[in-house]
Design an enzyme around this catalytic site. Structure first.
Site, mmCIF file in Angstrom:
data_model
loop_
_atom_site.group_PDB
_atom_site.id
_atom_site.type_symbol
_atom_site.label_atom_id
_atom_site.label_comp_id
_atom_site.label_asym_id
_atom_site.label_seq_id
_atom_site.Cartn_x
_atom_site.Cartn_y
_atom_site.Cartn_z
ATOM 1 N N CYS A 192 0.956 -1.134 -0.159
ATOM 2 C CA CYS A 192 -0.050 -0.135 0.010
ATOM 3 C C CYS A 192 0.888 1.298 0.053
ATOM 4 C CB CYS A 192 -0.898 -0.023 1.155
ATOM 5 S SG CYS A 192 -1.638 1.663 1.489
ATOM 6 N N CYS A 195 0.546 3.395 2.976
ATOM 7 C CA CYS A 195 0.968 3.162 4.244
ATOM 8 C C CYS A 195 2.570 3.455 4.199
ATOM 9 C CB CYS A 195 0.736 1.489 4.279
ATOM 10 S SG CYS A 195 -1.012 0.929 4.525
ATOM 11 N N CYS A 542 -8.269 26.081 -10.122
ATOM 12 C CA CYS A 542 -7.578 24.825 -9.887
ATOM 13 C C CYS A 542 -6.431 24.576 -10.938
ATOM 14 C CB CYS A 542 -8.759 23.590 -9.887
ATOM 15 S SG CYS A 542 -7.578 21.969 -9.942
ATOM 16 N N CYS A 545 -6.605 21.348 -12.764
ATOM 17 C CA CYS A 545 -7.685 21.475 -13.790
ATOM 18 C C CYS A 545 -7.279 22.059 -15.420
ATOM 19 C CB CYS A 545 -8.834 22.145 -13.464
ATOM 20 S SG CYS A 545 -9.652 21.506 -11.970
#
Length: 632
Positions: A192, A195, A542, A545
């Site tokens: 992960c 993690c 943004c 974006c």
């Protein structure tokens, strides 16, 4: 004839010698070229004693040096520029160290593979390597500090400190957690990414709390190996964090951005969530004027149900004020029996249409969930205040009716504020399935716009949020009219109200390759059951974006002949969209297949034209022509 033969022989000998010499020259030249090539591959440029590392030379250089410190930087980064002279000075000094220590740097904006490999999240990121193994550098960032830190690392007997985070398995989990007053456990998966990024932060926090008095254990469980443990504690994603108090689990609600977030969150759980109250006077002093108070009345610490109450107080200590008392005079004052959990309404918001407090009798078999449900069911009064510290609470309650006017509980204005609130309460008592709250019309002017009430001009306005998140604004009243308000609420319950949709004006003509959607055209375009739709929810400000825009437009242009496919975008800051299309950051992209408009797929793939095209071909229902589908 003999002279001619001799001449031919001499000529052949000379030619042979010439060819041999030429070949020898070629071999020498080739050898020279090989040597020069070898030198080129070993050559590493340095700038002010700092080695310049690239994708091509990184591994060979790191493996060649027993100890090396590497900086991952961005040329535009201000912190990197500030570090540069200190880093160069440290590099020059450490070349003289015994043994020498090398310092290198990687332009992470150019050598992105290396940046990804070492999970560089910000600039500058420093890591040191000892015998080829890498470690996070958490030392100083000035010359002398870097030198001193790396000199310690360079010593032959240096070894990393043992991990402060302990590893638990099914064999020792219960024993350890049940013996600790408080501890924290991370359930993780080795593969992960989240993690892996969390690991150094979690380790730093573990080291700090190991020094605490008493120490607090930070532990981890490989949920892929101990899947039964993970299942037992409801682990469905990674990493999942739990606080344990004497073996009892609580959801971790803190932030995860730094070690201090963990330290703060764990520290909050120290001690009991319910503070002991020793007298009736102390109990009355505990009540805040503007929020509920939860008190457990018990005869002694061994009473039935007391542990369930304590567990709820621990879990919700950040949300409500909890107390616990064994005082008989306090029980008699409020006429409650031992084993009672009481939710006291805020004095400020009490009206004659509701109880001043609510009582739950707890027993041996009363569960934590039952106590928690009881507290949450009485967390707001009949008509409360939609204030900043209460918004999170109210936003879980639907339907919600908000009444906008000048709400001010200061001495000069509170009588008027309360007069209107009491008038609303007289109506609210007839609608127990709707939550009511008053909201200041200046503080929440933007929210009024979402109900279509922004230009109402009236002193009081009503807005209602349905269970589905749709918003309804009541036609403005010139004066308070109880019948009109009740009629509005009854129409809502009967499904006769039309929701207000915040929307920009729809373009008269779609001029670009990307179809522009607004709130009022969302149903018509995105939910068209004859077409597949890819829609980007963006914000005008943004940066991500803006970066996506060229590729997204190129995709739309490339696929414009696909009549059953729409590539669309909508400004999510200026338009409403259905709850199932909620924008979770910008840009958020959904694919709405023709046959599942109410169950859109969230797009989380690459953002190049080819990435989008492959995804669309894979998930198309009616979108692509036969020729396009045959390519699959």
């Amino acid at each position: 004839m003999a002279v001619l033969k001799a001449s031919v022989i001499i000529f052949c000998l000379l030619l042979s010698i010439s060819i041999s010499v030429a070949n020898a020259d070629v071999e020498v030249d080739d050898a020279t070229a090989d040597d020069e090539g070898a030198e080129d591959t070993e050559f590493v440029q340095d700038e002010e004693s700092v080695l310049v590392l690239t994708n091509d030379n990184f591994d060979s250089v790191v493996n060649k040096h027993e100890t090396i410190l590497v900086e991952f930087y961005a040329p535009w980064c201000g912190h990197c520029k500030s570090l540069a002279p200190e880093y160069a000075a440290a590099a020059a000094a450490l070349l003289e160290n015994d043994p020498p220590v090398a310092l290198g740097k990687v332009d992470a904006t150019v050598h992105t593979e290396l940046a990804q490999r070492f999970e560089v999240q910000g600039y500058p990121t420093l890591r040191f390597f000892k015998n080829g193994k890498d470690y996070e550098y958490d030392g100083p960032r000035f010359k002398d500090g870097i030198v001193e830190f790396m000199q310690k690392i360079a010593k032959p007997d240096w070894a990393p400190e043992p991990e402060a985070v302990i590893t638990l398995t099914k064999d020792d989990f219960d024993e350890v957690t049940e013996n600790e007053e408080i501890m924290i456990v991370e359930f993780y998966a080795p593969w992960c990414g989240h993690c892996k990024r969390l690991a150094p932060i979690y380790e730093k926090a573990a080291k700090q709390m190991k020094k605490n008095d008493p120490p607090v254990i930070f532990a981890k469980v490989d949920a892929t190996k101990d899947s039964e443990l993970a299942s037992r504690f409801g682990v469905t994603g990674y990493p999942t964090l739990k606080i344990f108090k004497k073996g009892r689990p609580f959801e971790y609600k803190g932030e995860r951005n730094s070690e201090y977030d963990f330290i703060s969150a764990v520290t909050k759980y120290m001690g009991d969530g319910a503070k002991e109250i020793f007298s009736l006077k102390m109990l009355k002093d505990v009540f805040p004027p503007d929020d509920i108070t939860v008190v457990g009345f018990f005869q002694n610490a061994e009473d039935p149900g007391i542990q369930s109450y304590k567990d709820v107080a621990d879990e919700l200590r950040d949300d409500y004020k909890f107390g616990i008392t064994f005082d008989e005079a306090s029980r008699k004052a409020y006429k409650v029996n031992p084993g009672s959990v009481v939710v006291f309404n805020a004095e400020r918001f009490y009206t004659k249409f509701e109880a001043k407090w609510h009582v739950l009798s707890v027993k041996d078999d009363t569960t934590v969930a039952e106590v928690k449900r009881f507290v949450e069911s009485h967390q707001v009064p009949l008509v409360g205040h939609y204030a900043k510290d209460q918004v999170k609470r109210y936003d879980t309650l639907r339907p919600l009716c908000l009444v906008f006017y000048t709400v001010n509980f200061s001495f000069d204005y509170r009588d008027v504020t309360q007069m209107w609130r009491n008038k609303i309460a007289a109506i609210a008592k007839n609608y127990p399935d709707i939550t009511f709250a008053v909201a200041d019309d200046e503080e929440y002017a933007n929210l009024m716009i979402d109900f279509g009430l922004g230009d109402s001009g009236e002193e009081m306005n009503f807005g209602l949020i349905g269970s589905d998140g749709k918003k309804y604004g009541m036609e403005p009243m010139e004066e308070f009219d109880s019948e009109a308000i009740s009629e509005f609420l009854d129409s809502f319950k009967k499904g006769k109200l039309k929701p207000f949709i915040k929307s920009q004006r729809a373009p008269k003509k779609q001029s670009g390759p990307v179809t522009v959607v607004v709130g009022n055209t969302f149903e018509q375009i995105v939910k068209d059951s004859k077409k597949d739709v890819l829609i980007e929810l963006y914000a005008p400000w943004c940066g991500h974006c803006k970066k996506l825009e060229p590729a997204y437009a190129a995709l739309a242009k490339k696929l414009k002949k696909e009549k059953n496919l729409v590539i669309a975008k909508m400004d999510a800051t200026a338009n409403d969209m259905p709850d199932e299309y909620k924008a979770e950051g910008f840009p958020t992209i959904y694919f709405a297949p023709s046959n599942k408009k109410d169950q859109p797929l969230k797009y989380d793939g690459g953002r190049e034209v080819d990435d989008f095209e492959k995804y669309l071909k894979k998930h198309a229902t009616v979108s692509f022509s036969n020729a396009a589908k045959e390519e699959l």
